[in-house]
Each structure stands twice: as C-alpha cells, then as structure tokens.
Motif scaffolding. Structure first.
Motif, PDB file in Angstrom:
ATOM      1  N   LYS A  79      -0.501   3.436  -4.838  1.00 27.16           N
ATOM      2  CA  LYS A  79      -1.203   4.604  -4.297  1.00 27.16           C
ATOM      3  C   LYS A  79      -1.954   5.349  -5.397  1.00 27.16           C
ATOM      4  O   LYS A  79      -3.102   5.759  -5.202  1.00 27.16           O
ATOM      5  N   VAL A 118      -5.020   3.354  -6.383  1.00 23.98           N
ATOM      6  CA  VAL A 118      -6.064   3.484  -5.363  1.00 23.98           C
ATOM      7  C   VAL A 118      -6.744   4.849  -5.491  1.00 23.98           C
ATOM      8  O   VAL A 118      -7.978   4.947  -5.450  1.00 23.98           O
ATOM      9  N   GLU A 119      -5.944   5.902  -5.685  1.00 22.52           N
ATOM     10  CA  GLU A 119      -6.528   7.236  -5.879  1.00 22.52           C
ATOM     11  C   GLU A 119      -7.414   7.252  -7.119  1.00 22.52           C
ATOM     12  O   GLU A 119      -8.486   7.871  -7.118  1.00 22.52           O
ATOM     13  N   PRO A 160       0.802  -1.224   0.000  1.00 25.63           N
ATOM     14  CA  PRO A 160       0.000   0.000   0.000  1.00 25.63           C
ATOM     15  C   PRO A 160       0.838   1.279   0.000  1.00 25.63           C
ATOM     16  O   PRO A 160       0.313   2.358  -0.275  1.00 25.63           O
ATOM     17  N   ASN A 161       2.140   1.164   0.287  1.00 28.39           N
ATOM     18  CA  ASN A 161       3.009   2.333   0.271  1.00 28.39           C
ATOM     19  C   ASN A 161       3.702   2.543  -1.071  1.00 28.39           C
ATOM     20  O   ASN A 161       4.389   3.537  -1.272  1.00 28.39           O
ATOM     21  N   ASN A 162       3.525   1.604  -1.985  1.00 23.93           N
ATOM     22  CA  ASN A 162       4.121   1.711  -3.315  1.00 23.93           C
ATOM     23  C   ASN A 162       3.468   2.886  -4.050  1.00 23.93           C
ATOM     24  O   ASN A 162       2.237   2.986  -4.083  1.00 23.93           O
ATOM     25  N   PRO A 163       4.261   3.776  -4.658  1.00 21.30           N
ATOM     26  CA  PRO A 163       3.683   4.947  -5.330  1.00 21.30           C
ATOM     27  C   PRO A 163       2.712   4.590  -6.464  1.00 21.30           C
ATOM     28  O   PRO A 163       1.700   5.278  -6.662  1.00 21.30           O
TER      29      PRO A 163
END
Length: 137
Positions: free
Chosen positions: A11, A14-15, A5-8
């Motif tokens: 992210k 998800v956005e 979930p911290n992978n750019p």
C-alpha cells in the motif's frame, strides 16, 4: 510470493507511485522509505528497496538500493519471484550505465534479457523488453 494489495508495504509503495506520478517526488521518497522501515520479511524488503532506488539524488545510492533489492529477491525461493528479475536486472544495469561502468551495465542487461522469458505478456512486459533492448544497443 504474489503482491497482496492489502499488505501495508505494498500500500505504501502504491501511494508512493501515485505521489510520484503527481510530481511529488519528496513525498514519494518518504512513502518508499516508510515502506522499507515497515517491511518485516525479504519479500517486503525487496519490494520497498526496488522502489527506494527510484529518484535517488546520488546515482551511487540508486545502485546501492537496486543491488539491495536484487540481493533480497535472490533470498526468496519461490517461482513467482522469477517474474521480477527482468526489472531488477534492468534497473541494476541502468544504474551501472549511469555511473559509467559499461562492462557491468552490459552484464546486467544480458541477465535481464535472459530473464525476460519469465515475463507474462502485456504492456509491462513490453516496456521491460524495450528497456532491455535499448540497453543492449
């Protein structure tokens, strides 16, 4: 590879999904495109291509991105990737169906059905299985 979930790239995807759920389709597409441009490895590329296939104006472009996602996923030789194949095959099948190519659609629906053994239980798996079942009919 597992989703971090911290992978750019994750992210951005998800956005994009959040924007899509709010009806902001152009913003979602922009975020998925940014994810594709940010991707540095085949896992990130297959993930962003999978999302870029969504909401394409031209069904040929949807097929192109779905096939690209599948091809990139096939380069990843980790068992954790197997759980993505039912969705990837389902999306390719639906793209072919949208383009009127029933033979290719049927072929990919069958591949999706075979790959469903790799799905964990739960709502997501039920949704994929339902889509495969509908496509096979």
């Amino acid at each position: 590879m597992e989703f971090d979930p911290n992978n750019p790239v994750i992210k951005l995807c998800v956005e994009g999904m959040n924007a899509e759920s709010e009806g902001e389709i152009e913003e979602a597409h922009r975020l998925f495109q940014q994810a594709w441009e940010t991707a540095t490895n085949n896992f990130e590329k297959f993930t962003s291509a999978h999302y870029l296939a969504r909401n394409q104006q031209d069904p040929n472009d949807g097929l192109k991105w779905n096939l690209k996602a599948l091809t990139l996923a096939e380069t990843i030789k980790e068992d954790s990737t197997k759980g993505h194949y039912p969705s990837l095959y389902l999306n390719v099948a639906k793209s072919y169906e949208n383009l009127g190519d029933k033979d290719e659609a049927a072929r990919y629906y069958l591949l999706a059905a075979d790959a469903c053994d790799n799905l964990p239980g739960g709502n997501y798996a039920d949704m994929i299985r339902s889509g495969v079942s509908a496509g096979l009919k």
